[in-house]
Motif scaffolding. Sequence first.
Motif, short mmCIF file in Angstrom:
data_model
loop_
_atom_site.label_atom_id
_atom_site.label_comp_id
_atom_site.label_asym_id
_atom_site.label_seq_id
_atom_site.Cartn_x
_atom_site.Cartn_y
_atom_site.Cartn_z
N CYS A 174 -1.62 10.00 -17.75
CA CYS A 174 -1.65 10.59 -19.11
C CYS A 174 -1.91 11.82 -18.78
O CYS A 174 -1.72 12.29 -19.85
CB CYS A 174 -3.48 10.15 -19.45
SG CYS A 174 -4.12 11.11 -18.17
N ASP A 175 -1.60 12.45 -18.30
CA ASP A 175 -1.24 13.71 -17.61
C ASP A 175 0.06 14.28 -18.46
O ASP A 175 0.52 15.23 -19.03
CB ASP A 175 -1.22 14.38 -15.72
CG ASP A 175 -2.18 14.38 -15.74
OD1 ASP A 175 -3.43 14.40 -16.32
OD2 ASP A 175 -3.41 14.47 -14.66
N ILE A 176 0.77 13.71 -18.07
CA ILE A 176 2.75 13.41 -18.46
C ILE A 176 2.15 13.22 -19.99
O ILE A 176 3.34 14.26 -20.27
CB ILE A 176 3.32 12.49 -17.50
CG1 ILE A 176 3.50 12.64 -16.43
CG2 ILE A 176 4.84 12.60 -18.29
CD1 ILE A 176 3.97 11.92 -15.41
N ALA A 177 1.67 12.41 -20.79
CA ALA A 177 2.10 11.96 -21.90
C ALA A 177 1.97 13.46 -22.51
O ALA A 177 1.75 13.71 -23.56
CB ALA A 177 0.99 10.93 -22.18
N ALA A 178 0.28 13.93 -22.23
CA ALA A 178 -0.33 14.73 -22.78
C ALA A 178 0.37 16.34 -22.22
O ALA A 178 0.86 16.97 -23.52
CB ALA A 178 -1.68 15.48 -22.21
N LEU A 179 1.38 16.39 -21.47
CA LEU A 179 2.08 17.21 -21.31
C LEU A 179 3.22 17.73 -22.11
O LEU A 179 3.78 19.00 -22.38
CB LEU A 179 2.49 18.00 -19.31
CG LEU A 179 3.84 18.24 -19.48
CD1 LEU A 179 2.66 19.67 -19.23
CD2 LEU A 179 3.89 18.00 -17.81
N LEU A 180 4.05 16.75 -22.20
CA LEU A 180 5.15 16.52 -23.04
C LEU A 180 4.99 15.95 -24.47
O LEU A 180 5.50 16.04 -24.80
CB LEU A 180 6.04 15.13 -22.54
CG LEU A 180 6.34 15.27 -20.99
CD1 LEU A 180 6.96 15.24 -20.79
CD2 LEU A 180 6.75 17.16 -21.02
N GLY A 181 3.94 15.48 -24.48
CA GLY A 181 3.49 16.01 -26.37
C GLY A 181 3.80 13.98 -26.84
O GLY A 181 3.96 14.34 -28.11
N MET A 182 3.82 12.97 -25.49
CA MET A 182 3.81 11.68 -26.76
C MET A 182 3.20 10.91 -25.81
O MET A 182 2.45 11.28 -25.20
CB MET A 182 5.46 11.96 -24.68
CG MET A 182 6.62 12.75 -26.08
SD MET A 182 8.09 12.23 -25.06
CE MET A 182 8.51 10.23 -25.58
N SER A 183 3.47 9.60 -26.61
CA SER A 183 2.66 8.22 -26.54
C SER A 183 2.86 8.13 -24.64
O SER A 183 3.57 8.25 -24.38
CB SER A 183 2.81 7.27 -27.45
OG SER A 183 3.85 7.13 -26.86
N GLN A 184 1.19 7.25 -24.74
CA GLN A 184 1.27 6.42 -23.06
C GLN A 184 1.88 6.48 -23.10
O GLN A 184 2.88 5.53 -21.97
CB GLN A 184 -0.28 6.18 -22.99
CG GLN A 184 -0.25 5.58 -21.48
CD GLN A 184 0.07 3.73 -22.47
OE1 GLN A 184 -0.69 3.56 -23.28
NE2 GLN A 184 0.81 3.77 -21.07
N SER A 185 2.42 4.96 -24.05
CA SER A 185 3.69 3.63 -24.31
C SER A 185 4.32 3.82 -23.54
O SER A 185 5.57 4.22 -22.91
CB SER A 185 3.49 2.94 -25.05
OG SER A 185 4.26 1.70 -25.52
#
Lengths: 120, 120
Positions: B63-74
């Motif tokens: 979820c860190d990465i998803a937030a960082l890149l502005g993309m979905s968890q999936s």
Amino acid sequence: MIDQYETERCDQEFVHTEALQQVRNHMPREEELLDMAELFKVFGDSTRIKILYALFESELCVCDIAALLGMSQSAISHQLRVIKQAKLVKNRRDGKTIFYSLADVHVKTIIGMAKEHLEE
Amino acid sequence: MIDQYETERCDQEFVHTEALQQVRNHMPREEELLDMAELFKVFGDSTRIKILYALFESELCVCDIAALLGMSQSAISHQLRVIKQAKLVKNRRDGKTIFYSLADVHVKTIIGMAKEHLEE
DNA sequence: TAAACATATGAACAGATATTCATATGAAAG
DNA sequence: CTTTCATATGAATATCTGTTCATATGTTTA
């Protein structure tokens, strides 16, 4: 820019905020990241890898490469275009024939690293 | 194996026969070439490049990465799967959270070489 | 200039791929 | 044990990509 996934972020976000800030500070700008991906896409096809490998040894003309790989002249020509746009090869004309050769010192290193990774 | 394009080969083939033989002697086997292309495909997507770059600095959860890149968890989870299959990252579980980190020393070098090429 | 040759290129098509959506799994907390 | 949370996964879809086919370009030779 508003982050579509800002709200769905995991609850523990505050735990890793510091790490994320560190990451943000070192992340190259968007354009550079896109360019890198584009460059790696060029290496990401076995036909193109074979062409580059072939050119490690010697400059070659299009039909040499086609014969070597057992593929059509057209297919090779299309792929050489891709590789040339990435500035990985250059060419010279000699009469009707066009010889291609490596344009960059990094090609061997990049492929060498990949080979090392696979050999582990 | 019969070469479909053997006959349509350019007339001057005999000119470069020697070079082609040299090339054939140094060409890795088919399987290895396919594996290299597969590996580069992993680097050939900007989302995955961003993930790898992020992991240069710190281990991170999905979820860190998803937030960082502005993309979905999936989307991130799917891509981490690809990167992990290529043995470029490893992960560890800490409660509900799973942390990803770089698994290989070559990742930085490979990306570094690409960066150098682009900066020329 | 016409014919032959090496290469390049545009359109089309089949196959691959990245993201989304819905849902499953597995761990922790109540 | 039920709920909540973090992550994983399968199916569907829209986009991208590699090769083929037909043809164009540019050079040499007759």
